[in-house]
Design a protein around this motif. Sequence first.
Motif, short mmCIF file in Angstrom:
data_model
loop_
_atom_site.label_atom_id
_atom_site.label_comp_id
_atom_site.label_asym_id
_atom_site.label_seq_id
_atom_site.Cartn_x
_atom_site.Cartn_y
_atom_site.Cartn_z
N ILE A 88 0.87 -1.18 0.00
CA ILE A 88 0.00 0.00 0.00
C ILE A 88 0.91 1.22 0.00
CG2 ILE A 88 -1.79 1.27 1.25
CD1 ILE A 88 -2.73 -1.38 2.42
N THR A 89 0.99 1.87 -1.15
CA THR A 89 1.94 2.96 -1.35
C THR A 89 1.22 4.21 -1.82
OG1 THR A 89 3.63 1.33 -1.97
CG2 THR A 89 4.06 3.63 -2.54
N ILE A 120 3.42 -1.07 4.05
CA ILE A 120 2.74 0.22 4.00
C ILE A 120 3.76 1.35 3.91
CG2 ILE A 120 1.13 1.77 5.19
CD1 ILE A 120 0.03 -0.68 6.67
N SER A 122 2.52 5.03 3.25
CA SER A 122 1.40 5.88 2.87
C SER A 122 1.08 6.91 3.95
CB SER A 122 0.15 5.02 2.61
OG SER A 122 -1.00 5.82 2.44
N SER A 130 -9.94 3.79 2.89
CA SER A 130 -9.18 3.18 3.99
C SER A 130 -9.99 2.09 4.67
CB SER A 130 -8.78 4.25 5.01
OG SER A 130 -7.98 5.26 4.41
N MET A 150 5.99 -1.36 8.14
CA MET A 150 5.88 0.06 7.79
C MET A 150 7.23 0.57 7.29
SD MET A 150 3.70 1.49 11.05
CE MET A 150 1.99 1.02 11.32
N ALA A 154 3.54 5.52 7.70
CA ALA A 154 2.27 4.79 7.77
C ALA A 154 1.38 5.59 8.71
CB ALA A 154 2.47 3.37 8.25
N GLY A 158 -2.99 5.31 6.58
CA GLY A 158 -1.96 4.28 6.49
C GLY A 158 -1.90 3.44 7.76
N ALA A 162 -3.39 -0.68 8.65
CA ALA A 162 -2.51 -1.60 9.39
C ALA A 162 -3.28 -2.37 10.45
CB ALA A 162 -1.36 -0.82 10.03
#
Length: 350
Positions: A88-89, A120, A122, A130, A150, A154, A158, A162
Amino acid sequence: MEEQSAQEKSVEKRPESIQQHQKPCPPPPPRSRRWLMRGLVVLLLISVVFNLGFFAWYQEYFTIGGGPAEQFETGDQFAKEKIAIISITGTIMPPFTERILRSIKRAHEDDQVRGILLEIDSPGGLVADSHQIYHRLVELRKTKPIVVYMKRMAASGGYYVAMGAGEEGVIFAEPTTWTGSLGVIIPRFDLSGLAEKVGVVSDPLKTGEFKDALNPFRNLTDRERAIWDHILDESYQRFLNVITDNRKDLDYDQVKKLATGQIYPATDAKQNGLIDEIGYQEDALARLQEIMGLSKVCVIRYSHPKSLADVLLGSAEASQIENRKQALLDSTVPRAMYFASWMGELPGWQ
């Protein structure tokens, strides 16, 4: 008279001497040759388009149902059991949300995937996006363990995604990771003072009192602010509860105390119970492999093949950015965000 006739003769002879030194111009190529060159150029362009199309078709053909492709990352390349890295970027928003959801779906349906490394990097993004990702991760973790890794950041949304790892999931962060920024923001600019100076009066035609509640050319009324405060608080309370439900060492009051929008470096985040370990990708993978109880595993990463439009235009979404009128209209739409920024999304700059 003799001098005049001599000058006339020298003038008459000069063009002849010049002509002797000049090279004759080459004849123009025949028309058939020009048409041949044009035809070759056209054939070259057709060949380029055909090969690009074949490349895109090849990528799509060797993926399951048009979903993400697998790329070997590390480990035992010939092992049957796999760990899937779902990355997830960047800002969590369309069209990237759909790609992440497809990766989660692929991992869920692949029986050889025994565990997930959620990577992650982000600052967060849209509230709805989200939560969509979080919801799918909750379903995934029922059958496959998830460990979070992370990277640079994050924060906000972000961190929200998680939480999909759950109470049993382990969260790793690099020593330089920034996380936290727990909260909600709806970006808004107040241009009422500027509008008054330049003589701009906002007078929209509307069907209800609150239809233009976020109009930047006038101040919010008390009733409008109360409504948007309620909307913000609804998303904020969901954020707090999601963290409380998924961090076993934090209760609601502790989470609320941390949820000031503050960024926490990795050491502070660990001290406050927001993460579990400080380490790198190899540390997170080792822990996940330990949880899975496997000595050999193939670690793969999901990637999304480019379509023909992506190849020809750079990206399918890039063509939409050119529509500046649409971008201007989008900028007036309120968007609640779990986002580590005061400014929020700028339409046309995705």
